[in-house]
Motif scaffolding. Structure first.
Motif, mmCIF file in Angstrom:
data_model
loop_
_atom_site.group_PDB
_atom_site.id
_atom_site.type_symbol
_atom_site.label_atom_id
_atom_site.label_comp_id
_atom_site.label_asym_id
_atom_site.label_seq_id
_atom_site.Cartn_x
_atom_site.Cartn_y
_atom_site.Cartn_z
ATOM 1 N N ALA A 287 0.849 -1.190 0.000
ATOM 2 C CA ALA A 287 0.000 0.000 0.000
ATOM 3 C C ALA A 287 0.885 1.241 0.000
ATOM 4 C CB ALA A 287 -0.903 0.010 1.231
ATOM 5 N N PRO A 288 0.403 2.346 -0.564
ATOM 6 C CA PRO A 288 1.145 3.598 -0.480
ATOM 7 C C PRO A 288 1.372 4.009 0.973
ATOM 8 C CG PRO A 288 -0.679 3.775 -2.042
ATOM 9 C CD PRO A 288 -0.853 2.475 -1.318
ATOM 10 N N ARG A 289 2.400 4.819 1.187
ATOM 11 C CA ARG A 289 2.764 5.191 2.562
ATOM 12 C C ARG A 289 1.626 5.912 3.278
ATOM 13 N NH1 ARG A 289 8.159 8.546 3.146
ATOM 14 N NH2 ARG A 289 8.935 6.607 2.212
ATOM 15 N N ASP A 290 0.903 6.807 2.569
ATOM 16 C CA ASP A 290 -0.164 7.543 3.240
ATOM 17 C C ASP A 290 -1.279 6.612 3.709
ATOM 18 O OD1 ASP A 290 -0.904 6.973 0.641
ATOM 19 O OD2 ASP A 290 -1.957 8.872 0.300
ATOM 20 N N VAL A 291 -1.585 5.589 2.898
ATOM 21 C CA VAL A 291 -2.618 4.624 3.285
ATOM 22 C C VAL A 291 -2.170 3.824 4.509
ATOM 23 C CG1 VAL A 291 -3.979 2.629 2.558
ATOM 24 C CG2 VAL A 291 -3.510 4.463 0.928
ATOM 25 N N ARG A 292 -0.917 3.362 4.491
ATOM 26 C CA ARG A 292 -0.392 2.587 5.627
ATOM 27 C C ARG A 292 -0.434 3.405 6.918
ATOM 28 N NH1 ARG A 292 3.950 1.284 2.201
ATOM 29 N NH2 ARG A 292 5.342 2.567 3.475
ATOM 30 N N THR A 293 -0.015 4.659 6.820
ATOM 31 C CA THR A 293 0.037 5.513 8.012
ATOM 32 C C THR A 293 -1.354 5.764 8.583
ATOM 33 O OG1 THR A 293 1.980 6.627 7.102
ATOM 34 C CG2 THR A 293 0.833 7.739 8.894
ATOM 35 N N VAL A 294 -2.293 6.130 7.708
ATOM 36 C CA VAL A 294 -3.654 6.441 8.166
ATOM 37 C C VAL A 294 -4.330 5.194 8.736
ATOM 38 C CG1 VAL A 294 -5.942 7.237 7.448
ATOM 39 C CG2 VAL A 294 -3.913 8.380 6.574
#
Length: 495
Positions: free
Chosen positions: A456-463
Motif C-alpha cells: 500500500a502507499p505510505r499515506d494509506v499505511r500511516t492512516v
C-alpha cells in the motif's frame, strides 16, 4: 440586510463551496491519471474546513443566522469536523482503488465528494425544515452520481438505480411529513414548531400522522429496518470506495437531522416518536444480526452489520424523555452521539482494509478473500481484527464502551420496558459477535488462497495504523470523547 453573524455561522460551508468550484476548474487542466493535484487540493481544503469547524465547536454558545434558518452549535460543529476528517480518510483509502478502476479519468470523485460533504454540513446546520431538506437532497444526489461513477460497470449502475428509486420514495415520505407539520403548526422553523406543539393548540392526530412519515424518511436515511432494503444492494454493488463514502460521514448527518427534527423540533411528541424508534431499533437488531450470519460477501455482511449498529444507536434516542421528564436526555443523546462517531471510526478501518486488499481486476469482497491475511500482513490483519472486535462490542475496544454507554442510558431510565430493550440488545450483540469473529477466524486460522503480498502507499499505511490505534486507545480512555459529546449535547439542548 443580512448581519455579520449570519455569515459567520456558515463560513465553513462558504469555504467548502468556493473550494469545490475552484478544484473542479483546476481539474479541467489536469492530465495526470492519478489526479494528484486535485487530490492534494481536496485534502488541504478538508483539513482547513475541519480546523475551522473544530474552532467553532469550542464556542459553547448556539448562534442562529438568516432568521433562525441556520444554527451553529457545538454538536453541529463537532459533527462537521468529524465528517470532514472521515471524508479525508475515505479519499486516502479510496484513491488507489479508484485509480485502478479508471474512476479518476475525471475529478468527479473528489468534487462530488466535496459537494456531498457540503450537503452534510447544510443538514447538520439546518434550523429550518426546508434547509434540512435541501442539504439532504444535495447529499443524496451527489451519492447517486458517485454510486454510478463506474459507467461501464452494470452492477454499479444497477445499485445506483435502486438507490435513486428508493431514495426518491424516502425523500417523498420525509417531505410529506414535514409539509403536514407545517400545515399543523404554520411554521418551518424547528424552534417555532416546538413552541406551537408545546402550546397544545395543534391537532394531535395530524401531528402524529405527519410524524409517522418523518420517522419513516429518517429510518430510510439511517438504514433502519424495515426501511433497509437499499443498504445491502448498494453496499455490495457500489465501488468499494464509494461504499465507504456513503457509509461513513453521512451517518453523522443522519444522526444530526434526527436531533434537529425530533429533539429540537418535535420533543413535545417524544412519547410518540420514541415508541416508533423503539420498534425500528428492535427490527434493525433482529434483521441486521440474523441476516448477516448468512452472508458470504464481506461488503454485504458489513451492510447488515450497519443495520444492526443503527438499531443500537436508535436505542440511545429512545430513552431521552421518561415520564415527561427530560433529565435523562443528556445521557441518552450523548451516548447515541458517541456511538455514531465511534461507529464511523470503526467503519473507516474495516472498509480501509477491504480497499487495501482489492487490486486491479480483483475485488476483495468475499470473506474467504481474507483467508490467511495474518501470514501475508500481520499489521493489516491486526487492524481488521481490532475493527471486527470493536463492532462486536468486545472490551477494551471503543465499540464496547459505545454499547455500554447506550445500555447505561436505557437502564438509568428506570423503566421496565427500556431495561428489557437493553437485555434484548445484549442478546443481539452476542448473536452479532458470531459473524464478526468469523472474519477474524478466517484471517488467522485459514490457509491463504493467494501468496500475493499486501502493499500500500505510505499515506494509506500511516492512516490505517492511526485508525486502528484510535479504536484501541479510545476504548481504553474513552472519557475525553464521551465528555466532548456530553458537553455538545448539553449546549445544544440549552440553546
Amino acid at each position: 440586510m443580512i448581519d455579520k453573524l449570519s455569515w459567520m455561522t456558515i463560513y465553513p460551508e462558504m469555504v467548502l463551496l468556493v473550494m469545490a468550484c475552484i478544484i473542479a476548474l483546476v481539474d479541467l487542466s489536469t492530465t495526470d491519471t492519478h489526479r494528484t493535484r486535485t487530490y492534494v487540493l481536496t485534502l488541504l481544503t478538508l483539513a482547513v474546513v475541519a480546523v475551522l469547524t473544530g474552532m467553532q465547536a469550542t464556542d459553547a454558545a448556539s448562534h442562529y443566522g438568516f432568521g433562525g434558518m441556520v444554527v451553529s452549535d457545538p454538536m453541529g460543529n463537532w459533527l462537521k469536523c468529524f465528517a470532514s476528517v472521515a471524508l479525508m480518510v475515505t479519499l486516502v483509502y479510496g484513491r488507489p482503488y479508484a485509480a485502478d478502476r479508471g474512476m479518476l479519468r475525471g475529478g468527479e470523485l473528489f468534487t462530488m465528494s466535496m459537494f456531498s460533504l457540503l450537503g452534510i454540513f447544510v443538514m447538520i446546520s439546518g434550523g429550518n425544515f426546508l434547509v434540512i431538506y435541501l442539504g439532504l437532497e444535495l447529499l443524496t444526489l451527489s451519492s447517486y452520481a458517485l454510486v454510478a461513477l463506474r459507467r461501464d460497470n452494470a452492477v454499479a449502475s444497477e445499485a445506483a438505480m435502486k438507490y435513486f428509486v428508493l431514495g426518491a420514495m424516502a425523500s417523498g415520505f420525509l417531505l410529506y411529513g414535514l409539509s403536514m407539520m407545517y400545515g399543523a403548526t404554520g411554521s418551518l422553523d424547528t424552534t417555532e414548531v416546538f413552541k406551537a406543539i408545546a402550546s397544545r393548540k395543534v391537532n394531535h392526530q395530524v401531528l402524529v400522522f405527519g410524524l409517522v412519515f418523518i420517522v419513516a424518511g429518517l429510518a430510510f436515511k439511517v438504514g433502519a429496518a424495515p426501511f433497509h432494503m437499499w443498504v445491502p444492494d448498494v453496499y455490495q454493488g457500489a465501488p468499494t470506495a464509494v461504499t465507504l463514502l456513503i457509509g461513513a460521514a453521512p451517518e453523522l448527518a443522519a444522526f444530526a437531522i434526527i436531533i434537529r427534527l425530533l429533539v429540537e423540533g418535535l420533543l413535545p411528541l417524544a412519547i410518540d416518536w420514541q415508541q416508533m424508534l423503539a420498534l425500528l431499533a428492535i427490527a434493525s437488531l433482529l434483521v441486521g444480526n440474523l441476516a448477516a450470519i448468512a452472508q458470504t460477501n464481506l461488503k454485504r455482511m458489513l451492510a447488515y452489520s450497519t443495520i444492526s449498529q443503527m438499531g443500537f444507536m436508535l436505542l440511545g434516542m429512545v430513552a431521552g424523555v421518561v415520564n415527561n421528564s427530560t433529565y435523562n436526555a443528556q445521557f441518552a443523546y450523548s451516548a447515541a452521539m458517541f456511538y455514531i462517531v465511534t461507529y464511523v471510526l470503526t467503519t473507516l478501518a474495516s472498509f480501509g482494509i477491504i480497499l487495501l486488499l482489492a487490486r486491479e481486476g480483483f475485488e476483495s469482497e468475499e470473506i474467504t478473500d481474507l483467508a490467511g491475511l495474518n501470514q501475508r500482513s500481520p499489521l493489516y490483519a491486526g487492524v481488521m481484527a481490532i475493527a471486527m472486535f470493536s463492532l462486536a462490542g468486545i472490551p477494551p475496544l471503543v465499540g464496547f464502551y459505545a454499547k455500554l454507554a447506550v445500555l447505561q442510558a436505557l437502564i438509568a431510565s428506570g423503566q421496565g420496558l427500556y431495561i428489557a430493550l437493553a437485555v434484548f440488545a445484549v442478546v443481539m450483540s452476542l448473536v452479532g459477535a458470531f459473524y464478526y469473529i468469523r472474519v477474524v477466524k478466517v484471517m488467522y486460522f485459514d490457509a491463504p488462497v493467494t501468496a500475493t503480498t499486501v502493499s500500500a502507499p505510505r499515506d494509506v499505511r500511516t492512516v490505517l495504523a492511526v485508525n486502528g490505534a484510535l479504536i484501541l486507545v479510545l476504548g481504553i480512555v474513552p472519557g475525553g470523547l464521551m465528555t466532548l459529546c456530553a458537553q455538545a449535547i448539553v449546549a445544544t439542548l440549552a440553546g
